[in-house]
Scaffold this active site. Structure first.
Site, PDB file in Angstrom:
ATOM      1  N   SER A  83     -72.434 -15.833 -18.681  1.00 27.83           N
ATOM      2  CA  SER A  83     -71.247 -15.927 -17.750  1.00 27.83           C
ATOM      3  C   SER A  83     -71.483 -16.925 -17.016  1.00 27.83           C
ATOM      4  CB  SER A  83     -71.086 -14.621 -17.380  1.00 27.83           C
ATOM      5  OG  SER A  83     -72.161 -14.087 -16.571  1.00 27.83           O
ATOM      6  N   GLU A 115     -62.227 -28.113 -16.310  1.00 30.01           N
ATOM      7  CA  GLU A 115     -61.442 -27.374 -17.193  1.00 30.01           C
ATOM      8  C   GLU A 115     -60.625 -26.387 -16.530  1.00 30.01           C
ATOM      9  OE1 GLU A 115     -64.060 -25.988 -20.285  1.00 30.01           O
ATOM     10  OE2 GLU A 115     -64.750 -28.077 -20.776  1.00 30.01           O
ATOM     11  N   LYS A 117     -59.960 -22.637 -15.948  1.00 27.68           N
ATOM     12  CA  LYS A 117     -60.472 -21.093 -16.249  1.00 27.68           C
ATOM     13  C   LYS A 117     -59.654 -20.184 -16.833  1.00 27.68           C
ATOM     14  CE  LYS A 117     -64.226 -18.058 -14.818  1.00 27.68           C
ATOM     15  NZ  LYS A 117     -63.446 -16.801 -15.305  1.00 27.68           N
ATOM     16  N   ASP A 119     -57.665 -17.167 -17.892  1.00 28.29           N
ATOM     17  CA  ASP A 119     -57.777 -15.699 -17.795  1.00 28.29           C
ATOM     18  C   ASP A 119     -57.643 -14.845 -18.974  1.00 28.29           C
ATOM     19  OD1 ASP A 119     -58.651 -13.677 -16.094  1.00 28.29           O
ATOM     20  OD2 ASP A 119     -56.860 -13.399 -15.036  1.00 28.29           O
ATOM     21  N   TYR A 239     -63.698 -24.213 -25.982  1.00 29.60           N
ATOM     22  CA  TYR A 239     -64.344 -25.054 -25.267  1.00 29.60           C
ATOM     23  C   TYR A 239     -65.761 -25.246 -25.096  1.00 29.60           C
ATOM     24  CZ  TYR A 239     -64.982 -20.266 -23.047  1.00 29.60           C
ATOM     25  OH  TYR A 239     -65.123 -19.043 -22.770  1.00 29.60           O
ATOM     26  N   LYS A 327     -63.140 -20.293  -8.273  1.00 25.42           N
ATOM     27  CA  LYS A 327     -61.905 -19.362  -8.332  1.00 25.42           C
ATOM     28  C   LYS A 327     -61.116 -19.510  -7.307  1.00 25.42           C
ATOM     29  CE  LYS A 327     -63.772 -16.425 -11.353  1.00 25.42           C
ATOM     30  NZ  LYS A 327     -64.280 -14.871 -10.886  1.00 25.42           N
ATOM     31  N   CYS A 421     -39.679  18.137 -13.238  1.00 23.36           N
ATOM     32  CA  CYS A 421     -39.031  16.800 -13.226  1.00 23.36           C
ATOM     33  C   CYS A 421     -37.964  16.851 -11.925  1.00 23.36           C
ATOM     34  CB  CYS A 421     -38.149  17.019 -14.490  1.00 23.36           C
ATOM     35  SG  CYS A 421     -37.208  15.450 -14.685  1.00 23.36           S
ATOM     36  N   CYS A 424     -34.381  16.836 -13.417  1.00 23.46           N
ATOM     37  CA  CYS A 424     -33.770  17.988 -14.129  1.00 23.46           C
ATOM     38  C   CYS A 424     -34.158  19.319 -13.587  1.00 23.46           C
ATOM     39  CB  CYS A 424     -33.657  17.877 -15.609  1.00 23.46           C
ATOM     40  SG  CYS A 424     -35.120  17.920 -16.407  1.00 23.46           S
ATOM     41  N   CYS A 439     -41.586  15.057 -18.885  1.00 20.63           N
ATOM     42  CA  CYS A 439     -40.771  16.255 -18.695  1.00 20.63           C
ATOM     43  C   CYS A 439     -40.166  16.546 -19.931  1.00 20.63           C
ATOM     44  CB  CYS A 439     -39.365  15.537 -18.056  1.00 20.63           C
ATOM     45  SG  CYS A 439     -38.156  16.318 -18.034  1.00 20.63           S
ATOM     46  N   CYS A 444     -32.373  16.618 -19.584  1.00 21.28           N
ATOM     47  CA  CYS A 444     -32.686  15.845 -18.352  1.00 21.28           C
ATOM     48  C   CYS A 444     -31.701  14.779 -18.318  1.00 21.28           C
ATOM     49  CB  CYS A 444     -34.172  15.366 -18.391  1.00 21.28           C
ATOM     50  SG  CYS A 444     -34.788  14.151 -17.296  1.00 21.28           S
TER      51      CYS A 444
HETATM   52  S1  IVH Z   1     -67.625 -21.932 -20.010  1.00 23.63           S
HETATM   53  C1  IVH Z   1     -71.861 -20.645 -20.154  1.00 23.63           C
HETATM   54  N1  IVH Z   1     -65.207 -22.717 -20.006  1.00 23.63           N
HETATM   55  O1  IVH Z   1     -65.080 -17.342 -18.002  1.00 23.63           O
HETATM   56  C2  IVH Z   1     -70.657 -20.863 -19.882  1.00 23.63           C
HETATM   57  N2  IVH Z   1     -65.649 -20.422 -19.812  1.00 23.63           N
HETATM   58  O2  IVH Z   1     -67.552 -16.310 -16.349  1.00 23.63           O
HETATM   59  C3  IVH Z   1     -69.671 -20.127 -20.860  1.00 23.63           C
HETATM   60  N3  IVH Z   1     -63.870 -18.808 -19.394  1.00 23.63           N
HETATM   61  O3  IVH Z   1     -67.027 -15.555 -20.285  1.00 23.63           O
HETATM   62  C4  IVH Z   1     -68.206 -20.089 -20.426  1.00 23.63           C
HETATM   63  N4  IVH Z   1     -62.277 -20.607 -19.372  1.00 23.63           N
HETATM   64  O4  IVH Z   1     -64.395 -15.812 -20.862  1.00 23.63           O
HETATM   65  C5  IVH Z   1     -65.898 -21.497 -19.943  1.00 23.63           C
HETATM   66  N5  IVH Z   1     -63.176 -23.461 -19.719  1.00 23.63           N
HETATM   67  C6  IVH Z   1     -63.966 -22.446 -19.638  1.00 23.63           C
HETATM   68  C7  IVH Z   1     -63.432 -21.058 -19.518  1.00 23.63           C
HETATM   69  C8  IVH Z   1     -64.489 -19.899 -19.347  1.00 23.63           C
HETATM   70  C9  IVH Z   1     -62.369 -19.175 -19.216  1.00 23.63           C
HETATM   71  C10 IVH Z   1     -64.435 -17.673 -19.152  1.00 23.63           C
HETATM   72  C11 IVH Z   1     -64.814 -17.213 -20.200  1.00 23.63           C
HETATM   73  C12 IVH Z   1     -66.459 -16.784 -19.718  1.00 23.63           C
HETATM   74  C13 IVH Z   1     -66.110 -16.466 -18.269  1.00 23.63           C
HETATM   75  C14 IVH Z   1     -67.365 -17.038 -17.380  1.00 23.63           C
END
Ligand code: IVH
Length: 686
Positions: A83, A115, A117, A119, A239, A327, A421, A424, A439, A444
């Site tokens: 992560s 890049e 990120k 969601d 990615y 973030k 309910c 009703c 319900c 109703c």
């Molecule tokens: S790189 C070791 N690139 O963010 C690096 N992650 O907290 C691995 N995510 O589990 C991730 N967009 O689910 C990377 N352009 C991006 C991303 C990305 C979303 C998510 C991914 C990862 C989490 C990391």
């Protein structure tokens, strides 16, 4: 068309479709309109339907899902899925850069790649000999879940990557032939518009909407029944390459270029940056355009571009030192919950809704937010009078994120789900295994209202002018009690309503009159049977032909229809056993609706939706080694085919395992196609 001509056309269609997939997903530059693309896919579907043995597992049509699993298998990641460490401000981003340079002992600026990120949820795709063999979720980073069948249904994920037979040449400018084994990583997500449409359909079908696109994507990918996933509009952006045996890359940019060249979707907003200040500029720029993007992002990721530097930096605990997630501050606001009211839906589900002091969140005024169910309220400990933080999730349904505990003054009132309910007065029950309270009142008014609104809605009988307000007025004044009553309305009675003029009354009656001969699929959908959406109603109409046939169908018979499992079949059978429902149907009939009406699904749609093995009968003989007899039978049936016990004139295929009996002789004599186990599995896409 003869077989050979069909084979040639099928191959050409597949090449063309793959080309357009690349234009759409990898290059973000489609050359043809969606409708024209659909035509190509439709033609391929039709040809494969006529010549099912020409179906290959990686055909673009094979994204419909497979029979459900009991549970997901575990996949141990060969390379752990890490992560990312977080940064929340410009200063924290600069601190990341300083750390990297300190670690590497370098003064010069570091080149990065920035890049969006996304969601969604991270997945790993393993390709062996060019074919997608295993797809898994991140899980705890070391072991994930095997969601291969589900990932196969996502159009942006290539089922195969073209390989040259020669050993891969050294990468030139980052480009490489596809090695024997590659592992690709990326994020599966759902675009906002697709999410909105999905939630609209769910609400129409009496199912709870997803709170945000991320939940919708995660819920869709973790379905044991991949046929459900196939109907969810998921996409994937890649990615990283975690493994590519025999190929080395020098930069992350080269990795991304190669991914795109191999046919994976790479986010078009990814950019190189010459130093950290350029990254920070990008962070603000993307932050500003965040709301306009077709998908949700919660930040950006900054990655060191040079892979040798990445290697030197390594990882600390479970995050790499060479990357950081920056973030965005969530679009959150503070407000007060003034009340919690109950909304009763068509299926009787009671949904608690927070009524809040109106507040602007990300440019939109918000005063109500769904609290989903009692468990959710308990979990977040939400009370009437609480100060809460709310956020707009997936830009449609506002969500209460948390209670501001420090703002409590002691007068806040805990919420109690009513035992009766509010509409009703009937008893409210919570079924075992369900989070929802329902319900059970048969009369109703809220359920009646919602039911009639559904009956008249666009995908159902499409009665113009019969929206929420009009239905509420008709129900409250006792003019209608069920959908069938609509057809017995008279002008005199309508004119008795407040603010109902002669003209509007005639318009409404005309609209109702026009809806008297609905196609069977719309009528089935209109009945509001639980779990029956528009798609399933179409399949039922096709399979049954008349309402009578549907009403007479047994659970087993219903389960031979594509996408109908035991739960949906039970819901249909149960619906037609209910005396109150039968009375409404009887009343509809006496008004001349839906009786014995053959279905009118347009032929083209019918062909498209027919299962790939529709109309084909299989007979099994001998022992199969890779699949059990019952499993094989279920597989054929799930694809619309039938299984016979002996070879007859109507048999299309005999599947021969080990130690075959006399059936094979009979098949040979009658010139019936004989498939070995491998051919059968290929035909069914296993
Ligand atoms: S790189 C070791 N690139 O963010 C690096 N992650 O907290 C691995 N995510 O589990 C991730 N967009 O689910 C990377 N352009 C991006 C991303 C990305 C979303 C998510 C991914 C990862 C989490 C990391």
């Amino acid at each position: 068309m003869n077989r050979e001509a069909a084979r040639t056309r099928i191959e050409s269609l597949r090449t063309t479709i793959l080309h357009h997939n690349r234009r759409y997903y990898q290059m973000d530059d489609p050359e043809i309109a969606d409708a024209d693309y659909d035509l190509l896919l439709r033609e391929l579907n039709a040809l494969e339907l006529e010549f099912p043995d020409l179906i290959t597992p990686d055909s673009p049509t094979q994204r419909v899902g497979a029979p459900p699993l009991d549970k997901f298998g575990a996949v141990t990641h060969r390379t752990p899925m890490l992560s990312l460490a977080n940064a929340f401000s410009d200063e924290e981003i600069r601190e990341f850069d300083r750390r990297c340079r300190r670690f590497l002992g370098r003064e010069d600026p570091i080149h990065y790649v920035v890049e969006p990120k996304l969601d969604g949820l991270a997945v790993n795709l393993l390709y062996e000999s060019g074919r997608l063999t295993v797809g898994s979720t991140r899980g705890d980073g070391a072991v994930g879940e095997d969601v291969t069948l589900n990932l196969r249904t996502i159009p942006a994920i290539p089922l195969s990557v073209p390989r040259t037979e020669d050993p891969p040449p050294p990468p030139v400018g980052g480009m490489a032939a596809v090695p024997e084994r590659i592992e690709i990583r990326g994020e599966v997500c759902m675009e906002r518009e697709a999410f909105r449409n999905l939630n609209r359909r769910r609400t129409e079908q009496g199912e709870p909407p997803f709170a945000n696109p991320r939940n919708a994507a995660a819920g869709s990918l973790r379905q044991l029944d991949s046929r459900i996933t196939a109907r969810r509009p998921l996409t994937m952006f890649c990615y990283a390459i975690a493994t590519a045996e025999g190929v080395t890359f020098q930069t992350h940019e080269a990795v991304l270029r190669t991914l795109a060249a191999w046919g994976f979707q790479v986010n078009p907003l990814i950019r190189p940056a010459v130093d950290i200040e350029e990254c920070i500029h990008y962070y603000h720029h993307i932050g500003q355009m965040r709301e306009e993007l077709p998908y949700e992002i919660d930040g950006i990721v900054i990655k060191v571009n040079d892979l040798r530097l990445q290697e030197r930096l390594g990882a600390v605990s479970r995050s790499p030192r060479w990357a950081v997630a920056c973030k965005f501050a969530a679009i959150r606001e503070r407000t007060v919950i003034e009340d919690i009211v109950i909304q009763v839906g068509r299926t009787g589900v009671l949904t608690p809704v927070a009524v809040m002091r109106a507040v602007r969140v990300g440019g939109v005024m918000v005063s109500r937010a769904t609290l989903h169910n009692e468990d959710e309220i308990r979990k977040k400990d939400i009370r009437i009078g609480d100060t809460v933080m709310i956020q707009r999730a997936g830009d449609v349904i506002p969500e209460v994120v948390e209670v501001v505990q420090t703002a409590r003054i002691g007068t806040e009132k805990p919420f109690v789900m009513p035992e009766t309910c509010p509409e009703c007065g009937a008893r409210v029950v919570r079924m075992e295994g369900e989070v929802a309270h329902r319900c059970i009142g048969i009369a109703c008014p809220a359920q009646i209202r919602e039911h009639i609104v559904h009956f008249a809605s666009r995908g159902a009988l499409d009665i113009e002018g019969l929206g929420d307000k009009m239905v509420a007025q008709l129900v409250t004044n006792g003019l209608i009690h069920d959908p069938a009553d609509l057809f017995f309305l008279t002008k005199e009675r309508l004119l008795g309503l407040e603010r109902m003029a002669e003209k509007s009354a005639s318009n409404l009656l005309e609209a109702i009159g026009r809806a008297k001969s609905p196609p069977l699929d719309r009528l089935i959908f209109a009945l509001g049977i639980r779990h029956i959406g528009e798609q399933t109603a179409k399949r039922l109409a096709q399979a049954c032909g008349t309402l009578d046939a549907l009403m007479a169908a047994t659970s087993e018979e219903l389960q031979t229809v594509r996408d109908i499992g035991p739960e949906v079949a039970a819901s249909i059978v149960g619906f037609f056993q209910e005396a109150a429902n039968l009375q409404v149907i009887q009343k509809l009939r006496s008004a001349g609706i839906g009786d014995m009406m053959p279905h009118r699904v347009p032929m083209e749609t019918a062909r498209l939706q027919a299962a790939p093995l529709a109309g084909k009968t299989f007979v099994f003989t001998g022992t199969l080694s890779r699949i059990g007899r019952n499993e094989a039978k279920a597989l054929v049936e799930s694809m619309g085919g039938a299984v016979g016990s002996s070879v007859t004139k109507t048999t299309n295929y005999v599947v021969a395992g080990e130690a075959v009996g006399s059936k094979i002789e009979k098949a040979r004599q009658s010139g019936i196609a004989i498939l070995d186990e491998a051919a059968f599995l290929a035909l069914t896409g296993c």
